[in-house]
Scaffold this motif. Structure first.
Motif, PDB file in Angstrom:
ATOM      1  N   TYR B 410       0.839  -1.205   0.000  1.00 49.02           N
ATOM      2  CA  TYR B 410       0.000   0.000   0.000  1.00 49.02           C
ATOM      3  C   TYR B 410       0.868   1.246   0.000  1.00 49.02           C
ATOM      4  O   TYR B 410       1.799   1.349   0.792  1.00 49.02           O
ATOM      5  N   THR B 456      -1.237  -1.055  -4.346  1.00 50.43           N
ATOM      6  CA  THR B 456      -2.485  -0.312  -4.265  1.00 50.43           C
ATOM      7  C   THR B 456      -2.158   1.120  -3.862  1.00 50.43           C
ATOM      8  O   THR B 456      -1.475   1.351  -2.862  1.00 50.43           O
ATOM      9  N   LEU B 457      -2.634   2.059  -4.654  1.00 48.16           N
ATOM     10  CA  LEU B 457      -2.368   3.477  -4.399  1.00 48.16           C
ATOM     11  C   LEU B 457      -3.609   4.144  -3.841  1.00 48.16           C
ATOM     12  O   LEU B 457      -4.705   3.987  -4.378  1.00 48.16           O
ATOM     13  N   SER B 459      -5.083   8.001  -2.848  1.00 51.06           N
ATOM     14  CA  SER B 459      -4.774   9.424  -2.963  1.00 51.06           C
ATOM     15  C   SER B 459      -4.825  10.045  -1.574  1.00 51.06           C
ATOM     16  O   SER B 459      -5.775   9.835  -0.830  1.00 51.06           O
ATOM     17  N   ILE B 483       0.002   9.164 -11.315  1.00 52.97           N
ATOM     18  CA  ILE B 483      -0.327   7.753 -11.540  1.00 52.97           C
ATOM     19  C   ILE B 483       0.264   7.291 -12.880  1.00 52.97           C
ATOM     20  O   ILE B 483       0.860   6.214 -12.976  1.00 52.97           O
ATOM     21  N   LEU B 497      -0.542  -2.587 -10.722  1.00 52.02           N
ATOM     22  CA  LEU B 497      -0.866  -1.337 -10.045  1.00 52.02           C
ATOM     23  C   LEU B 497      -2.375  -1.123 -10.043  1.00 52.02           C
ATOM     24  O   LEU B 497      -3.030  -1.288 -11.070  1.00 52.02           O
ATOM     25  N   SER B 498      -2.929  -0.768  -8.905  1.00 51.90           N
ATOM     26  CA  SER B 498      -4.334  -0.346  -8.906  1.00 51.90           C
ATOM     27  C   SER B 498      -4.464   0.911  -8.055  1.00 51.90           C
ATOM     28  O   SER B 498      -3.636   1.160  -7.172  1.00 51.90           O
ATOM     29  N   TRP B 499      -5.450   1.719  -8.353  1.00 54.18           N
ATOM     30  CA  TRP B 499      -5.583   2.993  -7.635  1.00 54.18           C
ATOM     31  C   TRP B 499      -7.052   3.329  -7.500  1.00 54.18           C
ATOM     32  O   TRP B 499      -7.896   2.787  -8.217  1.00 54.18           O
ATOM     33  N   ASN B 500      -7.337   4.218  -6.555  1.00 53.31           N
ATOM     34  CA  ASN B 500      -8.739   4.594  -6.376  1.00 53.31           C
ATOM     35  C   ASN B 500      -9.072   5.826  -7.223  1.00 53.31           C
ATOM     36  O   ASN B 500      -8.182   6.486  -7.765  1.00 53.31           O
TER      37      ASN B 500
END
Lengths: 229, 627
Positions: B410, B456-457, B459, B483, B497-500
């Motif tokens: 994370y 997992t990113l 913000s 990103i 990579l996954s991000w919100n």
């Protein structure tokens, strides 16, 4: 390891539990009761509890039959008494018998189940319900389309209906008893029967207020039906 | 007056056959408490502004529920936000929000208490009040309506909900709830709502927003006046000694599967690691441990009373518990024998945590996640995340050595003082983890191709009462640029990579640092149909931006502006016990890249909470736990 066959209810608000919810509720009740469950071997051991035939969400029952295997020696009476103290009245365990080790699995033995379906009078037409059901039973086939995993399939449900009869009717509602194929070989869910009754015009409109209750569940033995417990 | 049984019949026969997961709406769980309404005179509805599956995973609900129901003169029942399919059925049949225990309409309770765990639940709070048939605005309610109160971490900035909530409770709920219930007869005797609110505001830790007049200039408070009966600053309530508040044993057990479906005993409350972005690390100080004997006793009792097959030892950082090793040791045998899984919710980034997890046989079950939070040592020092690259490599090595092939990492993006180098540093760190995993796989004779790292990113959202409460949040376009930069920097196929959604973070920033002027925006967004904003499938950013636009408020202005260190912030009158001086010092140290140690390990850092609230850290030195 001793194996017990239990028969429990699933009534009232608990009718809205899913099959998995009921399994979990039973497992937790067994754990709370202090009875020691037997577990499967392997990487992810799971308790040895199996139900005869899953019930749809929303359907009540007085005949939920399950086998549980315990890791401790005890009697059927002891199991029933202990579980009684750890389950609500509407999930009461009514009967427990010790199952013999060579009993076939429940799932493979179950053949049919009897349901009572209550229909509000305003969903029924003017023609006598009994006559309409008689006529339906005279048919050789009765097809309905049902959703299975996103795709629609057309099935003939007639061979899976063994009995269908009006057992009660008054100004408010009618009660229909249905004996339907249940189990891994052939299975008719009450919801699909209701869909069939709509499709052939016996029920009018959305089945709002229709309730379904499982009364008994049977195995077939030498051509006759015997309750699983 | 109560028509619980009619409601129950309508819900059961007409509504539940038509909705998804009807088990959410029926109550009847094991250990749910059903009391006679006529035998108590204080009726409290615990309202959780998210769906049942989320609310029933929340330990705080269970603590308060069982604490209130332990009183002879009071009852506590529960209500959760109905999922939209249920809401539409309820509205079309005129069914109000009701309690799960007795199917009593929410409006018939003396007090409705919301817990605020997340800003994105705000529209659900309004929706639940509306479904209850209670006027949304506090000023439109009178003595015929329940008192509407709210607590939980988000209440530390109560201002966005100030016009909807009669009174906020700041701090540990179990410390203050008895005083609130004791006041019910006086509330009832009061001639008017303002009079009953005056009674409440005398309770320490209670904030009645209508007793405060606030004027703003820009984003800061230019003037704040309060009625003489209300304190100038709210002092938070905090349990001094967790040993004095036993955890619930006969804990309510959901019938349907919920998110955290297990027994849970708190090891300690508070965390003094001092991560500068973390609000929980500031507002729950100081660390207050339970003894290992107490934890052990309650784990076993809870398991016996619930029948759960898993128990979690919860806290903000469970590996930091003084007696964690001896506790795990003493519980491992019982759990194995009962086929119960033991779990720690958050792992520290070190090999000690892996050893622990391994002993608990937890690894294979739940996957392995570490949170280094930032990609370079410089930025980790800025945020005071006391983890080195060496710690991480050691931790993942320990995990790989035990056969674990996939590691989740994370990180936060958009942290204060972040440069592109820090963003690229995330990729570098992930590559090093992959490289280490492959080396070890080769040495062990397994396939190096199976090593995977999932990043997992999140913000960064600046939160009130933290050393970063003044900093600006990145613009969504800047988030996207970073990103993209990170994506281009990842060269290994083993790294995913996954991000919100940066729009969610923008809304979160605008709501969490908002002031009273945000209230009408929330109401307008709710009117436009916003619900369950924390759920991807229901989040409608378009409606929110429209609502902001119509109110003449720019969310980017609230979220994306730097604030002056000497300005008066909208939540400054809500105390946390931590001094503003400390937060400013911490911010300055962050700017200089200086770390601050944990007061458990080194000297007092002077955050102010102990002298301010008359508390001290409660730690029990590690030792053997009698089994």
């Amino acid at each position: 390891m001793p194996r017990f066959r239990i028969r429990m209810r699933k009534m009232g608000r608990y009718a809205f539990l899913s099959h998995l919810d009921l399994m979990r509720a039973l497992e937790r009740a067994v754990r709370r009761s202090g009875l020691r469950l037997a577990f499967s071997e392997g990487f992810h051991p799971h308790p040895k509890i199996s139900f005869a035939a899953p019930l749809s969400v929303g359907v009540s029952s007085e005949a939920e039959v399950a086998d549980i295997e315990l890791a401790c020696a005890t009697s059927a009476d002891e199991v029933r008494e202990r579980l009684a103290a750890h389950l609500p009245e509407e999930l009461r365990v009514d009967r427990v018998v010790q199952a013999s080790a060579d009993d076939q699995s429940l799932m493979s033995r179950v053949a049919v189940a009897r349901y009572r379906i209550s229909v509000p009078a305003d969903l029924l037409g003017n023609r006598p319900l009994g006559d309409q059901i008689m006529r339906l039973l005279e048919r050789d086939s009765l097809t309905v389309s049902r959703e299975r995993k996103g795709s629609t399939e057309v099935v003939d449900v007639r061979p899976m209906i063994f009995e269908l009869a009006v057992v009660h009717a008054d100004a408010c509602h009618a009660e229909i008893e249905a004996v339907l194929a249940t189990g891994s070989k052939s299975n008719l869910r009450p919801a699909d029967l209701i869909a069939a009754l709509r499709e052939c015009g016996i029920l009018a409109g959305e089945p709002v207020g229709v309730t379904v209750h499982r009364v008994e569940i049977f195995a077939e033995q030498n051509g006759t039906l015997v309750p699983l417990i | 007056m109560r028509n619980g049984s009619t409601l129950e019949r309508i819900v059961m026969t007409e509504i539940l056959p038509l909705v998804q997961k009807p088990g959410r709406y029926v109550g009847g769980e094991h250990n749910a408490v059903r009391k006679s309404w006529d035998q108590v005179d204080k009726r409290f509805l615990f309202a959780f502004p998210d769906v049942y599956d989320v609310g029933m995973s929340h330990l705080g609900l269970k603590i308060l529920y069982h604490k209130i129901n332990a009183r002879r003169d009071a009852l506590c029942e529960r209500a959760f936000a109905p999922w939209p399919d249920m809401e539409s059925q309820m509205r079309s049949r005129g069914v109000p929000l009701y309690s799960l225990e007795s199917f009593t309409p929410a409006a018939e309770f003396d007090i409705i208490g919301f817990t605020l765990q997340y800003e994105l639940n705000y529209t659900n709070v309004l929706n639940m009040l509306d479904l209850a048939g209670i006027p949304l605005r506090s000023s439109d309610r009178d003595q015929t309506h329940p008192l509407v109160i709210a607590g939980g971490p988000v209440a530390y900035n109560p201002e966005p909900l100030a016009s909807f909530i009669d009174a906020f409770v700041i701090g540990d709920g179990e410390e203050v709830i008895d005083e609130i219930l004791d006041a019910v007869p006086a509330l009832r005797r009061s001639a008017s709502r303002p009079e009953s609110l005056a009674v409440l505001s005398k309770i320490s830790g209670v904030y009645v927003p209508s007793f405060y007049n606030v004027e703003y200039s820009g984003l800061s408070v230019s003037r704040i006046d309060h009625s003489p009966q209300a304190p100038g600053e709210i002092t938070p309530r905090r349990v001094a000694d967790l040993e004095s508040v036993p955890p619930p044993d006969k804990m309510i057990v959901p019938l349907i599967e919920v998110i955290h479906d297990r027994a849970a005993v708190e090891l300690f409350r508070g965390c003094s690691r001092g991560c500068r972005f973390c609000q929980a690390g500031m507002i729950y100080r100081p660390v207050r441990e339970r003894t290992a004997e107490t934890v052990r006793k309650h784990v076993l009792e809870q398991l016996a009373d619930t029948g759960y097959d898993e128990v979690s030892l919860v806290s903000l950082s469970s590996a930091d518990y003084s007696s964690i090793e001896s506790l795990v040791e003493s519980l491992a045998d019982d759990c194995r024998e009962q086929q119960v899984a033991l779990s720690l919710p958050s792992l520290r980034v070190d090999s000690f945590s892996i050893d622990l997890a391994d002993r608990m046989q937890q690894l294979r079950k739940s996957g392995i996640t570490f949170a280094p939070e930032a990609g370079t040592q410089r930025l980790r020092d800025v945020i005071n995340k006391n983890v080195t690259e060496g710690d991480l490599i050691q931790a993942v090595s320990a995990a790989f050595a035990r056969g674990w092939m996939t590691v989740k990492l994370y990180f936060m993006i958009g942290l204060p003082f972040e440069t592109d180098e820090d963003v690229i540093g995330i990729a570098d760190l992930a590559h090093k983890v992959v490289q280490r995993g492959r080396e070890m796989a080769r040495d062990a004779g397994t396939s190096p191709g199976r090593v995977k790292v999932n990043i997992t990113l999140a913000s960064f959202v600046p939160k009130p009462h933290t050393p970063f409460q003044w900093v600006k949040q990145d613009h969504p376009a800047e988030f996207q640029r970073k990103i993209d930069l990170l994506r281009r920097s990842i060269r290994s196929k083993a790294v995913k990579l996954s991000w919100n959604n940066p729009e969610v973070s923008l809304l979160e920033a605008a709501l969490s640092r908002g002031d009273r002027r945000v209230g009408p925006v929330i109401q307008s967004a709710w009117q436009k149909g916003c619900r369950f904003d924390s759920w991807d499938e229901w989040f409608s950013p378009g409606k929110w931006w429209e609502a902001f636009d119509e109110s003449g408020i720019d969310p980017l202005y609230i979220g994306g502006s730097e604030r002056d260190l000497d300005s008066r912030l909208p939540w400054d009158h809500i105390g946390t016990g931590v001094s503003k001086r400390f937060l400013i010092d911490e911010y300055e140290r962050a700017r200089r890249g200086e770390t601050t140690p944990d007061c458990r390990l080194e000297k007092c850092t002077g955050c102010g909470v102990c002298p301010e609230l008359g508390l001290s850290p409660v730690l029990y030195a590690g030792g053997a736990v009698d089994a």
